[in-house]
Design a protein around this motif. Structure first.
Motif, short mmCIF file in Angstrom:
data_model
loop_
_atom_site.label_atom_id
_atom_site.label_comp_id
_atom_site.label_asym_id
_atom_site.label_seq_id
_atom_site.Cartn_x
_atom_site.Cartn_y
_atom_site.Cartn_z
N PRO A 105 4.79 4.32 -2.20
CA PRO A 105 5.14 4.75 -0.77
C PRO A 105 3.89 5.07 0.38
O PRO A 105 4.15 4.82 1.45
N MET A 106 2.88 5.39 -0.23
CA MET A 106 1.72 5.97 0.64
C MET A 106 1.26 4.62 1.30
O MET A 106 0.67 4.55 2.76
N HIS A 107 0.99 3.64 0.30
CA HIS A 107 0.49 2.39 0.74
C HIS A 107 1.44 1.66 1.77
O HIS A 107 0.86 1.06 2.82
N TYR A 108 2.67 1.60 1.42
CA TYR A 108 3.71 1.15 2.31
C TYR A 108 3.77 1.57 3.82
O TYR A 108 3.66 1.09 4.81
N ALA A 109 3.51 3.19 3.74
CA ALA A 109 3.62 3.63 4.99
C ALA A 109 2.35 3.29 5.81
O ALA A 109 2.38 3.16 7.03
N ASP A 110 0.98 3.09 5.06
CA ASP A 110 0.22 2.54 5.92
C ASP A 110 0.27 1.34 6.59
O ASP A 110 -0.21 0.82 7.67
N THR A 111 0.77 0.43 5.53
CA THR A 111 1.28 -0.81 6.06
C THR A 111 2.24 -1.03 7.09
O THR A 111 2.05 -1.82 7.98
N TYR A 112 3.33 -0.27 6.88
CA TYR A 112 4.46 0.03 8.00
C TYR A 112 3.76 0.36 9.21
O TYR A 112 4.18 -0.13 10.47
N GLY A 113 2.91 1.37 9.14
CA GLY A 113 2.50 1.87 10.39
C GLY A 113 2.55 3.47 10.27
O GLY A 113 3.71 3.70 10.45
N LEU A 114 1.73 4.34 10.15
CA LEU A 114 2.03 5.99 10.11
C LEU A 114 2.66 6.38 11.42
O LEU A 114 3.44 7.23 11.69
N ASN A 115 2.06 5.65 12.70
CA ASN A 115 2.63 6.05 13.92
C ASN A 115 4.28 5.80 14.03
O ASN A 115 4.88 6.67 14.67
N LYS A 116 4.67 4.58 13.34
CA LYS A 116 5.94 4.20 13.43
C LYS A 116 6.71 5.31 12.56
O LYS A 116 8.07 5.75 12.59
N ILE A 117 6.14 5.77 11.38
CA ILE A 117 6.94 6.61 10.67
C ILE A 117 7.34 8.08 11.25
O ILE A 117 8.21 8.51 11.16
N LEU A 118 6.00 8.39 12.09
CA LEU A 118 6.07 9.72 12.73
C LEU A 118 7.24 9.47 13.92
O LEU A 118 7.90 10.31 14.02
#
Length: 697
Positions: A649-662
């Motif tokens: 999940p943490m690697h996926y979040a980086d790939t997806y974009g942490l700004n988009k998660i936020l």
């Protein structure tokens, strides 16, 4: 010449040995030294044959992992393999230990291969989202045939030298490897004419049979390796060998390798590879050595206790299993013996080995038998008072210095330790069921535990071949704490309009082996129900609570074991059918709360489900319950089915974009500011332009 490569001349033989411990990895210095040694051997007029052999424990076992993620430097391995194949003097690779990856590709480019009896060979690149890039996809099928080569490369699993001999990969099994290599070289040195290709064909026969085998393999991979790119690329390369000469096939392979290297999948799988190795690096091991363990006590002979017992027996430990009465210990004995009987039936073990392992197994109903063991693992019912009772007794019985461990999924280890006079010796070991198969082991660190006890937990994990993760002592530790949160998010999605079946489908399509409601049915709905009731007194009254699962449990629908849960199951069926009565219960619960159901796309389901998972993971890091984000990735990959090719999940979040998660969390917060409040860590990382991986350094 580089010291990692040694060249010696013995009469008419050149012996080139790899000396780069511990596994003779093929780093830059090794590659440079190998080229120099090959040139020297070729230019020596007295040399008529060349032997390649590994010093120490193994022939080269693959690439140097320190070079991963960096631009490759010359000489490149494919060029070296081409050089070996085109050498005018016969080259014999003498294999022992584990000849894997680039090591095996060197052997495949040699003209002959001999191996010791216990040698394992394989091409595991698929586990990193890659394919063999130094000729493996072209040379292996030309030696072993289409189907054996595809099995080896798409599984990534090693085979024995006996099997390798049978399918033509090696030419001989030898006891004294170097002596036999010399004899073999002298027998064959006069048989070759340049260019030497031994039994490597220029092209494989482009037959209907071979085309059919490739087609069948592709179809099988679509089921077994769903969504993975590398296995299908391997098939592409093998298929190319039917129509291309080997020189053109090698070019095709290198292009395919470069394509895979640039994919998100390969980057995720390489991240997972390094995350697993990093998880065992903890501060306590740097400060203390582990205590000695030769004997282990296991309290409990149920599914978990017997699984832990088998894992310990397989690690060579003497195990004393304790149960409360004769019926219970008899069940425990049957549970343990059944595992080994199945291994014998399946040909994984012979009777002699089974009995040798079981000679270390000592079942009993007398807890006093634990007085001299080095470590005790309690695996009784998940109820605090029961566990405290066990630890009170252990405190009186166990010898000084014995490690006392609780196998618990949620409960407070500090509270368990508080009933003893030796809290420094108490630790949590959260095994995953079945404990003899599942590789994850959460090692839970209570406040007063000694460093050498923590080191002992990690030492036990290594002996049991587990993947250990250091977890803080909070409710649910790392894995179950995060699971509880995204389980709640799934409940909200369900109550707001999606069916459990739509949610499961979205999660399976993402890459999970099963969806959350399939998993709840498999685990047993009563387990989650008991946890919810236990936590009800401390539940945040402002936090939304979905009662749908409780309604099913009140009906006695606990999942597969009762034939009904979120799905209906017929006897012997593992995959259930959708249940209209469950949908009716969900609708009644919506109406009670005045919820007007809305449609959710798969993308919307994933944004919420994964958003909740990532947000709670960030809070676990914030609170120092995990050492690093990559430890959370390891936990979710090995214990909870997160798709490995997404990296965790943490690697996926980086790939997806942490700004988009936020952005997603802020949008969801408008509906429910209590549950969806973004972690401060995510806010801080986004504002500073960093990501989770920056915290893994």
């Amino acid at each position: 010449m580089a010291e990692v490569i040694n060249l010696s001349i013995e009469e008419d033989l050149a012996i080139i040995s790899f000396n780069n411990p511990p596994v003779n990895s093929l780093g830059l210095a090794v590659r440079k030294g190998l080229v120099e040694a090959l040139n020297a051997a070729e230019n020596n007029v007295n040399v008529r044959a060349i032997i390649l052999i590994g010093e120490g424990s193994t022939f080269p076992a693959g690439a140097d992992i320190k070079e991963f993620g960096h631009p490759p430097q010359e000489p490149h391995l494919p060029a070296i393999c081409d050089k070996i194949e085109k050498t005018k003097k016969p080259v014999i690779s003498a294999l022992h230990g584990t000849a894997l990856g680039g090591g095996l590709e060197i052997a495949l480019s040699s003209h002959y291969r001999i191996a010791s009896e216990k040698t394992k060979i394989g091409l595991p690149e698929v586990h990193l989202g890659l394919l063999p890039g130094a000729g493996g996809t072209q040379r292996l099928p030309r030696l072993a045939g289409i189907v054996p080569a595809l099995k080896i490369m798409t599984s990534g699993n090693p085979i024995s030298s006996t099997e390798a001999l049978k399918i033509g990969i090696i030419d001989k099994i030898a006891e004294d490897l170097l002596l036999n290599a010399k004899s073999f070289a002298r027998e064959n040195m006069g048989k070759n004419n340049y260019p030497i290709t031994s039994n490597i064909q220029d092209k494989i026969i482009d037959s209907e049979e071979n085309r059919g085998a490739i087609k069948s393999f592709r179809e099988e991979l679509q089921k077994k390796a769903r969504g993975l790119l590398a296995p299908q690329k391997i098939v592409d390369c093998v298929e190319a060998s039917l129509s291309l000469k080997i020189e053109d096939g090698l070019k095709f392979e290198r292009n395919a390798f470069s394509e895979l290297m640039a994919t998100k999948q390969s980057k995720a799988l390489i991240h997972a590879f390094f995350a697993e190795r990093k998880s065992a690096k903890i501060p306590e091991i740097a400060r203390a050595t582990h205590r000695s363990i030769s004997s282990l006590g296991v309290i409990g002979g149920g599914t978990m206790g017997s699984g832990i017992t088998v894992a310990a027996l397989n690690a060579g430990l003497h195990v004393k299993m304790i149960e409360k009465d004769k019926d219970s210990i008899d069940r425990g004995i049957r549970n343990v013996r059944k595992v080994y009987e199945r291994d014998v039936e399946k040909g994984r073990m012979n009777l002699e080995k089974k009995e040798k392992i079981l000679s270390n197994y000592e079942p009993s109903t007398d807890m006093q038998n634990l007085s001299q063991v080095d470590m005790v693992i309690e695996a009784v019912y998940e109820e605090m008072e029961i566990k405290k009772s066990v630890f009170r007794k252990l405190d009186k019985i166990a010898k000084d210095g014995a490690v006392l461990a609780s196998n618990t999924s949620y409960l407070n280890i500090d509270e368990i330790a508080s009933v003893t006079k030796r809290p420094q010796d108490v630790i949590g070991l959260h095994f995953f069921s079945p404990a003899n198969i599942m590789r994850l082991l959460e090692i839970v660190i209570p406040g007063k535990v000694a460093d050498d006890v923590v080191a002992t937990g990690f030492h036990l994990a290594k002996r049991m071949k587990k993947v250990p993760v250091r977890a803080g002592n909070c409710d649910g530790f790392i894995g179950n704490r995060i699971l509880s949160t995204y389980g709640e998010a799934a409940g909200y999605i369900m109550e707001d309009g999606a069916s459990p079946y739509e949610i499961d489908k979205a999660i399976v399509n993402f890459g999970y082996p099963m969806g959350p409601y399939q998993m709840f049915d498999l685990a047993g709905g009563d387990i989650g129900w008991a946890t919810r009731k236990r936590k009800s007194a401390t539940r945040n009254p402002k936090l939304r609570y979905v009662e749908i699962s409780d309604r099913l449990c009140e009906n006695g629908w606990f999942g597969q074991k009762t034939g009904r849960g979120f799905y209906r199951y017929t006897e012997g069926e593992r995959r259930g059918k959708e249940d209209p009565e469950v949908l009716n219960i969900i609708q009644i619960e919506r109406e009670k709360k005045g919820i007007k159901p809305k449609d959710f796309s798969e993308e919307e389901i994933l944004r919420r489900y994964l958003g909740a998972m990532i947000n709670e993971s960030a809070k676990v890091i914030e609170e120092n319950m995990a050492l690093r984000p990559s430890d959370i990735d390891v936990t979710k990959l090995y214990g909870y089915g997160f798709p490995r090719h997404k990296g965790g999940p943490m690697h996926y979040a980086d790939t997806y974009g942490l700004n988009k998660i936020l952005d997603d969390l802020n949008a969801f917060s408008e509906e429910d500011p209590v549950f969806w409040s973004p972690s401060q860590l995510i806010v801080d990382l986004v504002s500073s332009g960093k990501n989770f991986n920056s915290l893994n350094k």
